[in-house]
Design a protein around this motif. Structure first.
Motif, PDB file in Angstrom:
ATOM      1  N   THR A   1      30.109  45.062 -72.788  1.00 33.12           N
ATOM      2  CA  THR A   1      30.389  43.635 -72.655  1.00 33.12           C
ATOM      3  C   THR A   1      29.984  42.906 -73.927  1.00 33.12           C
ATOM      4  O   THR A   1      29.119  43.363 -74.676  1.00 33.12           O
ATOM      5  CB  THR A   1      29.629  43.018 -71.462  1.00 33.12           C
ATOM      6  OG1 THR A   1      28.249  43.321 -71.599  1.00 33.12           O
ATOM      7  CG2 THR A   1      30.149  43.552 -70.141  1.00 33.12           C
ATOM      8  N   CYS A   2      30.612  41.775 -74.155  1.00 36.90           N
ATOM      9  CA  CYS A   2      30.365  40.957 -75.336  1.00 36.90           C
ATOM     10  C   CYS A   2      28.940  40.410 -75.300  1.00 36.90           C
ATOM     11  O   CYS A   2      28.489  39.919 -74.262  1.00 36.90           O
ATOM     12  CB  CYS A   2      31.373  39.823 -75.359  1.00 36.90           C
ATOM     13  SG  CYS A   2      31.054  38.627 -76.650  1.00 36.90           S
ATOM     14  N   THR A   3      28.248  40.483 -76.448  1.00 34.08           N
ATOM     15  CA  THR A   3      26.880  39.946 -76.503  1.00 34.08           C
ATOM     16  C   THR A   3      26.889  38.421 -76.470  1.00 34.08           C
ATOM     17  O   THR A   3      25.886  37.801 -76.135  1.00 34.08           O
ATOM     18  CB  THR A   3      26.160  40.418 -77.783  1.00 34.08           C
ATOM     19  OG1 THR A   3      26.971  40.106 -78.910  1.00 34.08           O
ATOM     20  CG2 THR A   3      25.919  41.911 -77.741  1.00 34.08           C
ATOM     21  N   GLY A   4      28.036  37.815 -76.808  1.00 38.20           N
ATOM     22  CA  GLY A   4      28.105  36.356 -76.858  1.00 38.20           C
ATOM     23  C   GLY A   4      28.391  35.715 -75.508  1.00 38.20           C
ATOM     24  O   GLY A   4      27.836  34.676 -75.176  1.00 38.20           O
ATOM     25  N   CYS A   5      29.298  36.329 -74.709  1.00 37.94           N
ATOM     26  CA  CYS A   5      29.723  35.671 -73.477  1.00 37.94           C
ATOM     27  C   CYS A   5      29.785  36.605 -72.273  1.00 37.94           C
ATOM     28  O   CYS A   5      30.045  36.160 -71.165  1.00 37.94           O
ATOM     29  CB  CYS A   5      31.080  35.005 -73.684  1.00 37.94           C
ATOM     30  SG  CYS A   5      32.430  36.195 -73.824  1.00 37.94           S
ATOM     31  N   GLY A   6      29.602  37.906 -72.476  1.00 44.47           N
ATOM     32  CA  GLY A   6      29.618  38.841 -71.356  1.00 44.47           C
ATOM     33  C   GLY A   6      30.985  39.339 -70.965  1.00 44.47           C
ATOM     34  O   GLY A   6      31.122  40.140 -70.039  1.00 44.47           O
TER      35      GLY A   6
ATOM     36  N   SER B   1      36.950  31.133 -76.740  1.00 42.04           N
ATOM     37  CA  SER B   1      35.857  30.161 -76.830  1.00 42.04           C
ATOM     38  C   SER B   1      34.491  30.842 -76.887  1.00 42.04           C
ATOM     39  O   SER B   1      33.458  30.203 -76.662  1.00 42.04           O
ATOM     40  CB  SER B   1      35.926  29.183 -75.660  1.00 42.04           C
ATOM     41  OG  SER B   1      35.873  29.877 -74.441  1.00 42.04           O
ATOM     42  N   CYS B   2      34.483  32.130 -77.212  1.00 39.33           N
ATOM     43  CA  CYS B   2      33.224  32.877 -77.268  1.00 39.33           C
ATOM     44  C   CYS B   2      32.354  32.358 -78.419  1.00 39.33           C
ATOM     45  O   CYS B   2      32.831  32.201 -79.535  1.00 39.33           O
ATOM     46  CB  CYS B   2      33.505  34.357 -77.485  1.00 39.33           C
ATOM     47  SG  CYS B   2      31.989  35.337 -77.556  1.00 39.33           S
ATOM     48  N   PRO B   3      31.054  32.111 -78.161  1.00 42.76           N
ATOM     49  CA  PRO B   3      30.182  31.599 -79.216  1.00 42.76           C
ATOM     50  C   PRO B   3      29.786  32.666 -80.250  1.00 42.76           C
ATOM     51  O   PRO B   3      29.349  32.323 -81.332  1.00 42.76           O
ATOM     52  CB  PRO B   3      28.947  31.112 -78.450  1.00 42.76           C
ATOM     53  CG  PRO B   3      28.932  31.928 -77.195  1.00 42.76           C
ATOM     54  CD  PRO B   3      30.383  32.206 -76.864  1.00 42.76           C
TER      55      PRO B   3
ATOM     56  N   THR C   1      36.221  42.587 -81.493  1.00 43.58           N
ATOM     57  CA  THR C   1      36.134  41.134 -81.455  1.00 43.58           C
ATOM     58  C   THR C   1      36.418  40.690 -80.033  1.00 43.58           C
ATOM     59  O   THR C   1      37.422  41.097 -79.442  1.00 43.58           O
ATOM     60  CB  THR C   1      37.155  40.503 -82.425  1.00 43.58           C
ATOM     61  OG1 THR C   1      36.915  41.025 -83.731  1.00 43.58           O
ATOM     62  CG2 THR C   1      36.997  38.990 -82.468  1.00 43.58           C
ATOM     63  N   CYS C   2      35.551  39.855 -79.509  1.00 42.69           N
ATOM     64  CA  CYS C   2      35.711  39.368 -78.143  1.00 42.69           C
ATOM     65  C   CYS C   2      37.063  38.665 -77.992  1.00 42.69           C
ATOM     66  O   CYS C   2      37.488  37.904 -78.863  1.00 42.69           O
ATOM     67  CB  CYS C   2      34.582  38.403 -77.822  1.00 42.69           C
ATOM     68  SG  CYS C   2      34.662  37.744 -76.157  1.00 42.69           S
ATOM     69  N   ALA C   3      37.754  38.937 -76.895  1.00 41.23           N
ATOM     70  CA  ALA C   3      39.070  38.358 -76.665  1.00 41.23           C
ATOM     71  C   ALA C   3      39.000  36.933 -76.106  1.00 41.23           C
ATOM     72  O   ALA C   3      40.013  36.255 -75.999  1.00 41.23           O
ATOM     73  CB  ALA C   3      39.874  39.247 -75.716  1.00 41.23           C
TER      74      ALA C   3
HETATM   75 ZN   LIG Z   1      32.469  36.973 -76.062  1.00 35.76          ZN
END
Ligand SMILES: [Zn+2]
Length: 92
Positions: A34-39, A73-75, A68-70
């Motif tokens: 999972t993305c570290t920024g938004c999960g 709006s991921c921070p 790269t998170c899809a």
């Molecule tokens: Zn993300």
């Protein structure tokens, strides 16, 4: 990280084919990454960087592949996954 800035493409990066990117994406899903920024669990697969000879702590056939998170709006959308070459590169 500076979002939205196109970094100059580094010569040591390895471009993956569509099929290879699919394999990396499948692997990330299997590992429940999972993305570290938004999960989020959805990623765009980028280039690979060979790690094996650069870092003694890594196996010789280790690569870091950019994810790269899809979520637009991921921070903090920059992620990565470390795989062995045979897991996504065709055997010679
Ligand atoms: Zn993300």
């Amino acid at each position: 990280m500076t979002g939205g800035v196109d970094l100059v493409r580094r010569p040591e990066l390895i471009s993956l084919t569509g099929r290879q990117k699919e394999q990396v994406r499948d692997r990330a899903h299997r590992d429940r990454k999972t993305c570290t920024g938004c999960g989020s669990g959805e990623f765009v697969v980028g280039d690979a960087l060979y790690l094996g000879y650069l870092f003694r702590s890594e196996p010789l056939d280790a690569y870091m592949i950019a994810l790269t998170c899809a979520n637009s709006s991921c921070p903090d959308p920059y992620n990565g996954i470390t795989l062995h070459g045979p897991e996504f590169l065709p055997s010679p």
